[in-house]
Design a protein around this motif. Sequence first.
Motif, PDB file in Angstrom:
ATOM      1  N   VAL A 101      -1.344  10.324 -14.328  1.00 23.79           N
ATOM      2  CA  VAL A 101      -2.879  10.059 -13.819  1.00 23.79           C
ATOM      3  C   VAL A 101      -2.901   9.189 -12.633  1.00 23.79           C
ATOM      4  N   HIS A 102      -4.062   9.332 -11.773  1.00 22.22           N
ATOM      5  CA  HIS A 102      -4.620   8.436 -10.648  1.00 22.22           C
ATOM      6  C   HIS A 102      -4.345   7.127 -11.046  1.00 22.22           C
ATOM      7  N   THR A 157      -7.194   5.630 -12.244  1.00 21.64           N
ATOM      8  CA  THR A 157      -7.495   5.640 -13.753  1.00 21.64           C
ATOM      9  C   THR A 157      -6.861   4.942 -14.539  1.00 21.64           C
ATOM     10  N   VAL A 178       1.110  13.537  -4.767  1.00 27.61           N
ATOM     11  CA  VAL A 178       0.354  14.177  -5.562  1.00 27.61           C
ATOM     12  C   VAL A 178       1.266  14.591  -6.761  1.00 27.61           C
ATOM     13  N   GLY A 179       0.447  14.973  -8.055  1.00 25.93           N
ATOM     14  CA  GLY A 179       1.018  15.420  -9.204  1.00 25.93           C
ATOM     15  C   GLY A 179       1.618  16.650  -9.142  1.00 25.93           C
ATOM     16  N   LYS A 180       2.247  17.160 -10.377  1.00 27.72           N
ATOM     17  CA  LYS A 180       2.756  18.403 -10.136  1.00 27.72           C
ATOM     18  C   LYS A 180       1.945  19.466 -10.112  1.00 27.72           C
ATOM     19  N   ASN A 181       0.500  19.392 -10.324  1.00 30.12           N
ATOM     20  CA  ASN A 181      -0.364  20.340  -9.959  1.00 30.12           C
ATOM     21  C   ASN A 181      -1.061  20.171  -8.760  1.00 30.12           C
ATOM     22  N   GLY A 182      -0.452  19.338  -7.908  1.00 23.21           N
ATOM     23  CA  GLY A 182      -1.299  19.073  -6.506  1.00 23.21           C
ATOM     24  C   GLY A 182      -2.302  17.871  -6.636  1.00 23.21           C
ATOM     25  N   GLU A 183      -2.573  17.405  -7.901  1.00 23.01           N
ATOM     26  CA  GLU A 183      -3.813  16.382  -7.984  1.00 23.01           C
ATOM     27  C   GLU A 183      -3.507  15.077  -7.248  1.00 23.01           C
ATOM     28  N   PRO A 184      -4.296  14.498  -6.391  1.00 27.13           N
ATOM     29  CA  PRO A 184      -3.851  13.103  -5.836  1.00 27.13           C
ATOM     30  C   PRO A 184      -3.523  11.831  -6.919  1.00 27.13           C
ATOM     31  N   LEU A 185      -2.784  11.157  -6.588  1.00 26.65           N
ATOM     32  CA  LEU A 185      -2.282  10.211  -7.548  1.00 26.65           C
ATOM     33  C   LEU A 185      -2.704   8.816  -7.054  1.00 26.65           C
ATOM     34  N   SER A 205      -5.328   6.590  -4.032  1.00 28.58           N
ATOM     35  CA  SER A 205      -6.443   6.724  -3.206  1.00 28.58           C
ATOM     36  C   SER A 205      -5.915   6.565  -1.424  1.00 28.58           C
TER      37      SER A 205
END
Length: 514
Positions: A44-45, A48, A109-116, A118
């Motif tokens: 997760v980011h 977070t 980014v994560g495996k689904n393209g989400e930024p990790l 800032s």
Amino acid sequence: WTAEIKALKAFLYFDLVRHYGPIVLVDENIPMNVPVTEMRQPRVHVDTCIQEIVRLLDEALVDLLPASEKDASRQGYFCKEAALMLKAQALVLAASPLFNGNEYYASFVGKNGEPLCSATYDPEKWRIAAEAIDEAVRECESCGRELYRGSNDQPSLLLNTMKDIEESVHNLAYNNKECLFAVKTPQVYDDNNHNYLSKFILPGFRAEYTDLANSISKGTLAPSMKMVEMYYTANGLPIDQDRTWDNTGKYQMNRETDSRYTDVIPLGENVLGLHLRREPRFYANIAADRCYWRIGTDAGMTKRNYIVEARQGERFGTNYTTIQSNNPQNICGYYLKKFLYSDLPSKTYYTGLAAKGDDPVVIMRMAELYLMQAEAWNEYEGPSEKVYGPLNKVRERAGIPDVVTAWKQYSRTPNKVDTKEGMREIIQREYNIELAFEGRRFWNLRRWKTAHLELNDLQYGWNVLGADAQSFYNNYNGPVVVWSKRKFTAPKDYLFPIRSQEVMVASYVQNPGW
């Protein structure tokens, strides 16, 4: 007990984030019999992760007791003061350049393209960190926490200041008010299994000096020239910034005549200029050639003062005539005093250490909290009393002038203390000096994003095979390279790699560069 475990979980999360950046947060244990797909939890980011650390600590703080109110059997566990400092450390990490707008991680980014991480710098993170640090300082001071000081059993002001500095990193029986958190490791003090930290710090003195000789001491954990030169002059300034200090003659021999340095430097004797008129922390933490090392006592309980004779064949020096790659030896020419007890003689050091009782390793102390306070407010607002004040508490205990006086009266660049950028450099150097050899610089250079600038330098020292002053000091032409294999690659080395097996099994995205 639940609160202690929540704080411990937060501490482990914090350490994982320092190593790996974005991590997997585990709210509840995952049953062993679930399908592998359910075990593949996402990273997760990093913000977070920090929020979860703060949440755990806030929950723990409701029930955690101050150390003074904890049962003796719980002193090795988290107390209120330690949890508050850990919260401040986590928020400082989040605000620092490594995770606050770092261009290295713009495409991380994560495996689904989400930024990790800032990609945009947010100055408010420094305000949030500064306010958390202020809260920690208030609570710690209200609980009686303070910098270690007040030694008065030494024959001079300088020696008493050095004793304060020595004791700041000790926490016998958990009684050091400066220490907020310490961990005790199992130790058996005998010739086969003893205090490993001390083993590699304490020199193996020449056997003919039977009152000093200790065959299990190695003295190989040696300060490099970078750290030797990192320490300030007596005026609290870098050696190249002090107008009153002879920077051009630092590699030449000179003599000390000021009686303030009695029992620290042999008065009237030839000593390298680099070793003269330095700050008390230098003499407290570094054993330099031809300076004194006060260690142990004689039969009359009088302090023993030994001249550090570091050249080949001398008391502290190597017996070898070549550098031995398969034998432990000091390759820099300096020895480390930090973490050692000056009241224990070398010959019986380990039995004496065992007799002292609990000797936990200091993980958090007030000096670092004050430096964090100065750093956070400087980054958010720039120079002010909120920056100078906590910094000067550390400098005062160190026996040097306050930061404004030092720079305005003695430096070559008196306006440096007036700017955020100037104070940033000053504060970072203060971290490096005050916390030297405590494992903090390793992490600070990473969070400041300066490791690639600092950790690719060659390592310098003196010619430890030199049997006289001229050869030991390289004909007075400056230090020699003693190690050249260190390398730090950006951005790769800013985060540790995840094991390849874990990446495949858990379907993680590997850290950048690995």
